[in-house]
Design a protein around this motif. Structure first.
Motif, PDB file in Angstrom:
ATOM      1  N   VAL A 140      -3.976  -4.344  -9.138  1.00 48.73           N
ATOM      2  CA  VAL A 140      -3.750  -3.047  -8.503  1.00 48.73           C
ATOM      3  C   VAL A 140      -5.096  -2.328  -8.390  1.00 48.73           C
ATOM      4  O   VAL A 140      -5.890  -2.334  -9.335  1.00 48.73           O
ATOM      5  CB  VAL A 140      -2.762  -2.179  -9.310  1.00 48.73           C
ATOM      6  CG1 VAL A 140      -2.543  -0.832  -8.625  1.00 48.73           C
ATOM      7  CG2 VAL A 140      -1.435  -2.899  -9.472  1.00 48.73           C
ATOM      8  N   SER A 141      -5.345  -1.723  -7.240  1.00 49.00           N
ATOM      9  CA  SER A 141      -6.601  -1.005  -7.046  1.00 49.00           C
ATOM     10  C   SER A 141      -6.360   0.228  -6.196  1.00 49.00           C
ATOM     11  O   SER A 141      -5.272   0.428  -5.637  1.00 49.00           O
ATOM     12  CB  SER A 141      -7.650  -1.902  -6.385  1.00 49.00           C
ATOM     13  OG  SER A 141      -7.281  -2.206  -5.053  1.00 49.00           O
ATOM     14  N   GLN A 142      -7.395   1.053  -6.089  1.00 49.06           N
ATOM     15  CA  GLN A 142      -7.354   2.249  -5.253  1.00 49.06           C
ATOM     16  C   GLN A 142      -8.482   2.184  -4.233  1.00 49.06           C
ATOM     17  O   GLN A 142      -9.600   1.797  -4.555  1.00 49.06           O
ATOM     18  CB  GLN A 142      -7.506   3.516  -6.095  1.00 49.06           C
ATOM     19  CG  GLN A 142      -6.393   3.747  -7.092  1.00 49.06           C
ATOM     20  CD  GLN A 142      -6.602   5.015  -7.901  1.00 49.06           C
ATOM     21  OE1 GLN A 142      -7.436   5.854  -7.573  1.00 49.06           O
ATOM     22  NE2 GLN A 142      -5.842   5.166  -8.974  1.00 49.06           N
ATOM     23  N   ARG A 143      -8.159   2.574  -3.015  1.00 48.05           N
ATOM     24  CA  ARG A 143      -9.162   2.641  -1.957  1.00 48.05           C
ATOM     25  C   ARG A 143      -9.213   4.072  -1.447  1.00 48.05           C
ATOM     26  O   ARG A 143      -8.214   4.593  -0.935  1.00 48.05           O
ATOM     27  CB  ARG A 143      -8.799   1.691  -0.820  1.00 48.05           C
ATOM     28  CG  ARG A 143      -9.839   1.664   0.307  1.00 48.05           C
ATOM     29  CD  ARG A 143      -9.384   0.753   1.423  1.00 48.05           C
ATOM     30  NE  ARG A 143     -10.345   0.712   2.508  1.00 48.05           N
ATOM     31  CZ  ARG A 143     -10.132   0.123   3.683  1.00 48.05           C
ATOM     32  NH1 ARG A 143      -8.972  -0.489   3.913  1.00 48.05           N
ATOM     33  NH2 ARG A 143     -11.053   0.139   4.615  1.00 48.05           N
ATOM     34  N   VAL A 144     -10.349   4.698  -1.612  1.00 47.87           N
ATOM     35  CA  VAL A 144     -10.506   6.096  -1.219  1.00 47.87           C
ATOM     36  C   VAL A 144     -10.857   6.182   0.254  1.00 47.87           C
ATOM     37  O   VAL A 144     -11.782   5.525   0.728  1.00 47.87           O
ATOM     38  CB  VAL A 144     -11.597   6.783  -2.070  1.00 47.87           C
ATOM     39  CG1 VAL A 144     -11.755   8.238  -1.647  1.00 47.87           C
ATOM     40  CG2 VAL A 144     -11.245   6.686  -3.552  1.00 47.87           C
ATOM     41  N   LYS A 145     -10.086   7.003   0.976  1.00 45.70           N
ATOM     42  CA  LYS A 145     -10.325   7.259   2.392  1.00 45.70           C
ATOM     43  C   LYS A 145     -10.437   8.762   2.586  1.00 45.70           C
ATOM     44  O   LYS A 145     -10.084   9.532   1.687  1.00 45.70           O
ATOM     45  CB  LYS A 145      -9.183   6.691   3.235  1.00 45.70           C
ATOM     46  CG  LYS A 145      -9.030   5.175   3.148  1.00 45.70           C
ATOM     47  CD  LYS A 145      -7.925   4.691   4.078  1.00 45.70           C
ATOM     48  CE  LYS A 145      -7.838   3.167   4.067  1.00 45.70           C
ATOM     49  NZ  LYS A 145      -6.807   2.666   5.020  1.00 45.70           N
ATOM     50  N   PRO A 146     -10.926   9.207   3.728  1.00 41.94           N
ATOM     51  CA  PRO A 146     -11.033  10.655   3.951  1.00 41.94           C
ATOM     52  C   PRO A 146      -9.684  11.358   3.776  1.00 41.94           C
ATOM     53  O   PRO A 146      -8.747  11.121   4.530  1.00 41.94           O
ATOM     54  CB  PRO A 146     -11.521  10.744   5.405  1.00 41.94           C
ATOM     55  CG  PRO A 146     -12.263   9.473   5.629  1.00 41.94           C
ATOM     56  CD  PRO A 146     -11.497   8.435   4.860  1.00 41.94           C
ATOM     57  N   SER A 184       0.837  -1.199   0.000  1.00 45.11           N
ATOM     58  CA  SER A 184       0.000   0.000   0.000  1.00 45.11           C
ATOM     59  C   SER A 184       0.870   1.246   0.000  1.00 45.11           C
ATOM     60  O   SER A 184       1.849   1.320   0.755  1.00 45.11           O
ATOM     61  CB  SER A 184      -0.912   0.036   1.231  1.00 45.11           C
ATOM     62  OG  SER A 184      -1.913  -0.947   1.155  1.00 45.11           O
ATOM     63  N   ILE A 185       0.516   2.199  -0.849  1.00 44.04           N
ATOM     64  CA  ILE A 185       1.123   3.523  -0.849  1.00 44.04           C
ATOM     65  C   ILE A 185      -0.004   4.521  -0.600  1.00 44.04           C
ATOM     66  O   ILE A 185      -1.008   4.520  -1.310  1.00 44.04           O
ATOM     67  CB  ILE A 185       1.812   3.847  -2.187  1.00 44.04           C
ATOM     68  CG1 ILE A 185       2.873   2.792  -2.522  1.00 44.04           C
ATOM     69  CG2 ILE A 185       2.426   5.241  -2.138  1.00 44.04           C
ATOM     70  CD1 ILE A 185       4.063   2.752  -1.578  1.00 44.04           C
ATOM     71  N   PHE A 186       0.164   5.366   0.405  1.00 38.58           N
ATOM     72  CA  PHE A 186      -0.871   6.331   0.757  1.00 38.58           C
ATOM     73  C   PHE A 186      -0.545   7.683   0.134  1.00 38.58           C
ATOM     74  O   PHE A 186       0.553   8.217   0.308  1.00 38.58           O
ATOM     75  CB  PHE A 186      -0.985   6.453   2.273  1.00 38.58           C
ATOM     76  CG  PHE A 186      -1.517   5.200   2.926  1.00 38.58           C
ATOM     77  CD1 PHE A 186      -2.880   5.037   3.121  1.00 38.58           C
ATOM     78  CD2 PHE A 186      -0.659   4.186   3.322  1.00 38.58           C
ATOM     79  CE1 PHE A 186      -3.381   3.888   3.707  1.00 38.58           C
ATOM     80  CE2 PHE A 186      -1.152   3.033   3.906  1.00 38.58           C
ATOM     81  CZ  PHE A 186      -2.515   2.877   4.100  1.00 38.58           C
ATOM     82  N   CYS A 204      -7.351  10.941   1.601  1.00 37.65           N
ATOM     83  CA  CYS A 204      -6.243  10.232   0.962  1.00 37.65           C
ATOM     84  C   CYS A 204      -6.754   9.100   0.090  1.00 37.65           C
ATOM     85  O   CYS A 204      -7.920   8.698   0.177  1.00 37.65           O
ATOM     86  CB  CYS A 204      -5.250   9.702   2.005  1.00 37.65           C
ATOM     87  SG  CYS A 204      -5.802   8.217   2.869  1.00 37.65           S
ATOM     88  N   VAL A 205      -5.863   8.593  -0.736  1.00 39.57           N
ATOM     89  CA  VAL A 205      -6.148   7.438  -1.577  1.00 39.57           C
ATOM     90  C   VAL A 205      -5.059   6.404  -1.334  1.00 39.57           C
ATOM     91  O   VAL A 205      -3.868   6.719  -1.382  1.00 39.57           O
ATOM     92  CB  VAL A 205      -6.194   7.816  -3.073  1.00 39.57           C
ATOM     93  CG1 VAL A 205      -6.298   6.564  -3.936  1.00 39.57           C
ATOM     94  CG2 VAL A 205      -7.364   8.748  -3.350  1.00 39.57           C
ATOM     95  N   ILE A 208      -0.950   9.886  -7.366  1.00 37.16           N
ATOM     96  CA  ILE A 208      -1.709   8.630  -7.318  1.00 37.16           C
ATOM     97  C   ILE A 208      -1.456   7.818  -8.574  1.00 37.16           C
ATOM     98  O   ILE A 208      -1.184   6.613  -8.522  1.00 37.16           O
ATOM     99  CB  ILE A 208      -3.211   8.921  -7.146  1.00 37.16           C
ATOM    100  CG1 ILE A 208      -3.471   9.592  -5.791  1.00 37.16           C
ATOM    101  CG2 ILE A 208      -4.032   7.646  -7.277  1.00 37.16           C
ATOM    102  CD1 ILE A 208      -4.856  10.175  -5.640  1.00 37.16           C
ATOM    103  N   ALA A 209      -1.520   8.483  -9.729  1.00 32.03           N
ATOM    104  CA  ALA A 209      -1.284   7.795 -11.005  1.00 32.03           C
ATOM    105  C   ALA A 209       0.153   7.294 -11.104  1.00 32.03           C
ATOM    106  O   ALA A 209       0.408   6.193 -11.611  1.00 32.03           O
ATOM    107  CB  ALA A 209      -1.600   8.738 -12.160  1.00 32.03           C
ATOM    108  N   ALA A 210       1.107   8.095 -10.621  1.00 29.46           N
ATOM    109  CA  ALA A 210       2.521   7.697 -10.688  1.00 29.46           C
ATOM    110  C   ALA A 210       2.792   6.479  -9.814  1.00 29.46           C
ATOM    111  O   ALA A 210       3.561   5.587 -10.194  1.00 29.46           O
ATOM    112  CB  ALA A 210       3.409   8.863 -10.265  1.00 29.46           C
TER     113      ALA A 210
END
Length: 259
Positions: free
Chosen positions: A120-126, A93-95, A128-129, A104-106
């Motif tokens: 690979v996926s993205q998880r959206v948090k308050p 995980s990279i925050f 941050c991603v 985020i894209a990089a």
């Protein structure tokens, strides 16, 4: 359940035995992925073959990988990354700041370039991603992984990692800045010819509580000819500043602000 001809099943099994992923076989033959997965499982049982999760881990397979992307990803990992490695859960995980879509894209792009096979996926948090890549083999690529927080254990690079950083130092610095650094514009005032004038100047900050990670950062800056100083807060040398005009220009050329 829809019945498929033996010839279609034979064709599917032949493709899978040649290493074609289930998804590709299903798309090519227009067969549900669940059916393809079942055929693969039955074929393994018939041949007495134990299942092994496919991997393109460079350390395990010996394949060449994108060293430039890895140097950048190493910087991201040492800053704002961590690895979960449990019996049924493995991922890197990279925050990232949610507003910094370029970062985020990089991060996602670097993960895919180092190991294309894992999901690979993205998880959206308050605010941050979390960019996540699922495979237990990230521990092979980042042997710095271990129990506890990074600043509570020794962080050193393996010889093969040192070679990559030495070959691509700016990517490593860029990853560290993009994770635990920033580019700011400071200002001050001076009296010139009896008139007070405001002057602005940019600087880079890197903040990390790990002595080892800060040392990796400053040692690399030294090799690149970038001047830096400690900027202590409350007596703690956690902040490293680069403010000299020539050094800031170098950082601007190779790193730049996060976006």
């Amino acid at each position: 359940m829809e019945q498929h001809s033996p010839s279609i099943r034979t064709q599917a099994v032949a493709l899978m035995r040649h290493g074609v992923p289930n998804r590709i076989v299903a798309e090519r033959l227009n067969i549900p992925r669940g059916t393809i997965g079942w055929w693969r499982s039955e074929d393994r049982k018939a041949r007495g073959e134990a299942y092994a999760q496919p991997t393109d881990c460079p350390q395990c397979t010996g394949r060449e990988f994108d060293a430039i992307a890895y140097s950048y990803l190493l910087g991201l990992y040492l800053g704002d990354g961590h690895i979960i490695s449990k019996p049924k859960q493995h991922h890197l995980s990279i925050f990232c700041n949610a507003a910094q879509t370029g970062l985020i894209a990089a991060a996602e792009n670097a993960m895919r370039k180092v190991m294309p096979l894992p999901h690979v996926s993205q998880r959206v948090k308050p605010g941050c991603v979390e960019v996540k890549s699922y495979t237990k083999h990230w521990t092979c690529m980042f042997p710095q992984h271990g129990p506890g927080k990074k600043h509570e254990r020794r962080i050193t690079l393996e010889p093969w990692q040192q070679e990559i950083v030495a070959a691509h130092p700016w990517e490593f610095i860029r990853g560290l800045i993009h994770s635990d650094g920033c580019r700011l514009t400071n200002w001050t005032t001076r009296v010139v010819a009896g008139e007070r004038k405001r002057y602005e100047y940019p600087r880079y900050f890197f903040t990390n509580v790990s002595d080892d990670i800060r040392r990796l950062y400053t040692d690399t800056l030294d090799k690149l000819g970038v001047e830096w100083t400690y900027c202590k807060r409350n007596g703690n040398p956690f902040n490293i500043s680069t403010a000299r005009k020539a050094s800031v220009a170098l950082m601007d050329t190779h790193v730049g602000p996060k976006y």
